[in-house]
Design a protein around this motif. Structure first.
Motif, PDB file in Angstrom:
ATOM      1  N   MET A  44       0.827  -1.202   0.000  1.00 18.21           N
ATOM      2  CA  MET A  44       0.000   0.000   0.000  1.00 18.21           C
ATOM      3  C   MET A  44       0.866   1.258   0.000  1.00 18.21           C
ATOM      4  SD  MET A  44      -3.262  -0.822  -0.051  1.00 18.21           S
ATOM      5  CE  MET A  44      -4.173   0.522   0.681  1.00 18.21           C
ATOM      6  N   LEU A 104       2.327   2.013  -3.532  1.00 14.95           N
ATOM      7  CA  LEU A 104       1.428   2.291  -4.648  1.00 14.95           C
ATOM      8  C   LEU A 104       1.634   3.685  -5.230  1.00 14.95           C
ATOM      9  CD1 LEU A 104      -1.937   0.663  -3.512  1.00 14.95           C
ATOM     10  CD2 LEU A 104      -0.255  -0.180  -5.142  1.00 14.95           C
ATOM     11  N   ALA A 105       1.949   4.678  -4.375  1.00 17.27           N
ATOM     12  CA  ALA A 105       2.181   6.034  -4.889  1.00 17.27           C
ATOM     13  C   ALA A 105       3.379   6.064  -5.822  1.00 17.27           C
ATOM     14  CB  ALA A 105       2.377   7.009  -3.729  1.00 17.27           C
ATOM     15  N   ALA A 161      -7.343  -0.344  -4.477  1.00 18.96           N
ATOM     16  CA  ALA A 161      -6.171   0.518  -4.568  1.00 18.96           C
ATOM     17  C   ALA A 161      -5.347   0.213  -5.819  1.00 18.96           C
ATOM     18  CB  ALA A 161      -5.304   0.362  -3.317  1.00 18.96           C
ATOM     19  N   SER A 187      -0.587  10.587  -1.987  1.00 20.19           N
ATOM     20  CA  SER A 187      -0.268  10.070  -0.651  1.00 20.19           C
ATOM     21  C   SER A 187      -1.463  10.219   0.284  1.00 20.19           C
ATOM     22  CB  SER A 187       0.945  10.804  -0.076  1.00 20.19           C
ATOM     23  OG  SER A 187       2.090  10.586  -0.879  1.00 20.19           O
ATOM     24  N   LEU A 207      -3.734   7.551  -0.517  1.00 20.60           N
ATOM     25  CA  LEU A 207      -3.142   6.311  -0.032  1.00 20.60           C
ATOM     26  C   LEU A 207      -3.417   6.113   1.452  1.00 20.60           C
ATOM     27  CD1 LEU A 207      -1.242   3.867  -0.363  1.00 20.60           C
ATOM     28  CD2 LEU A 207       0.657   5.414   0.076  1.00 20.60           C
ATOM     29  N   ASN A 230      -6.863   4.914   1.918  1.00 15.96           N
ATOM     30  CA  ASN A 230      -6.964   3.480   1.670  1.00 15.96           C
ATOM     31  C   ASN A 230      -6.415   2.673   2.837  1.00 15.96           C
ATOM     32  OD1 ASN A 230      -8.095   3.811  -0.903  1.00 15.96           O
ATOM     33  ND2 ASN A 230      -6.095   4.021  -1.861  1.00 15.96           N
TER      34      ASN A 230
END
Length: 266
Positions: free
Chosen positions: A92, A95-96, A180, A249, A252, A255
């Motif tokens: 997670m 992911l950015a 996500a 972010s 994120l 999430n």
């Protein structure tokens, strides 16, 4: 010292190691994928030492773990649970960076700067495009400047409070992770769409010119102009890179609030 006292001290040490084991497994699994900590430039031994130091530092502030025998079937399941949850946290957080990885690959492919990698993958300069490498360096600088490494430690610490050892994996966490992943593709497409569209117009115009005048050398004219237009698009995109990274972010962290049952504060 009699044998009974020695056995009692050994059992006490074993119990202390069991309480130490669960945070160490989760932190190590998260650091193996989390941004900045999962780079090849950071050796595995240094990563193990960092996970050990973080475990020792965070252990006094963590909630008491259940007394589960590590060598029992329940202990094996709890270990797998910590590994899976650490990997979910690391993914997670990664992911950015994955958004800009896909963005860099899309722009580099349209510019033609990845042609050497596709035509000669054995002797290619790198397995990643030059645009992605520029994005990655800038993102790492932004990540460190915003104390992202401290945020990773804070999220790991709160995860033990919101998702204690032995609480089990819930369906909503995996569902949030799947959503996500779809969010990554959508965000990368939105960021790269203006540059890709401009480069598509350039290639489309040269395709029309090639149909009108077949004698025109498309490769000698199209590639340099596509690279120039791509560099112009990058000039317009790079100044907004930190702002886009901050917005991604924030999403994120939202999430992660779904992934962690109790949510994240701040």
């Amino acid at each position: 010292m009699n044998s009974g006292q020695a056995l009692f001290e050994a059992s006490q040490w074993l119990l202390a190691l069991q309480l130490f084991w669960w945070p160490f497994v989760r932190i190590m699994a998260a650091l193996s994928i989390a941004p900045l900590f999962a780079q090849r430039s950071l050796p595995v031994r240094a990563r193990l030492l960092l996970a050990l130091v973080l475990t020792v530092a965070l252990l006094p502030t963590l909630p008491p773990a259940p007394e589960i025998d590590v060598l029992s079937p329940a202990g094996a399941l709890a270990t797998i649970e910590q590994i899976l949850f650490g990997l979910l946290l690391g993914l997670m957080l990664q992911l950015a960076f994955a958004v800009f990885t896909i963005t860099g690959e899309l722009i580099s492919t349209q510019m033609g700067m990845g042609m050497a990698r596709y035509n000669d993958p054995v002797n290619g300069v790198s397995s990643t495009s030059i645009v992605y490498q520029v994005f990655f360096i800038l993102l790492m600088l932004v990540f460190v400047a915003l104390d992202g490494h401290l945020l990773v430690v804070s999220i790991l610490h709160k995860s033990f409070t919101l998702w204690p050892v032995g609480s089990g994996l819930h369906y909503f966490g995996f569902q949030a992770f799947v959503h996500a992943m779809a969010w990554v593709l959508a965000a990368a497409l939105l960021i790269a769409l203006p540059a890709v569209f401009c480069l598509f117009l350039v290639q489309f115009c040269f395709g029309l010119l090639n149909r009108i005048s077949p004698a025109m050398n498309l490769f000698s004219l199209g590639f340099p102009l596509a690279i120039l237009v791509g560099l112009l698009c990058l000039k317009l995109l790079v100044p907004h890179l930190p702002e886009n990274y901050l917005n991604l972010s924030r999403q994120l962290l939202d999430n992660l609030a779904i992934l962690l049952p109790g949510g994240l504060d701040g």
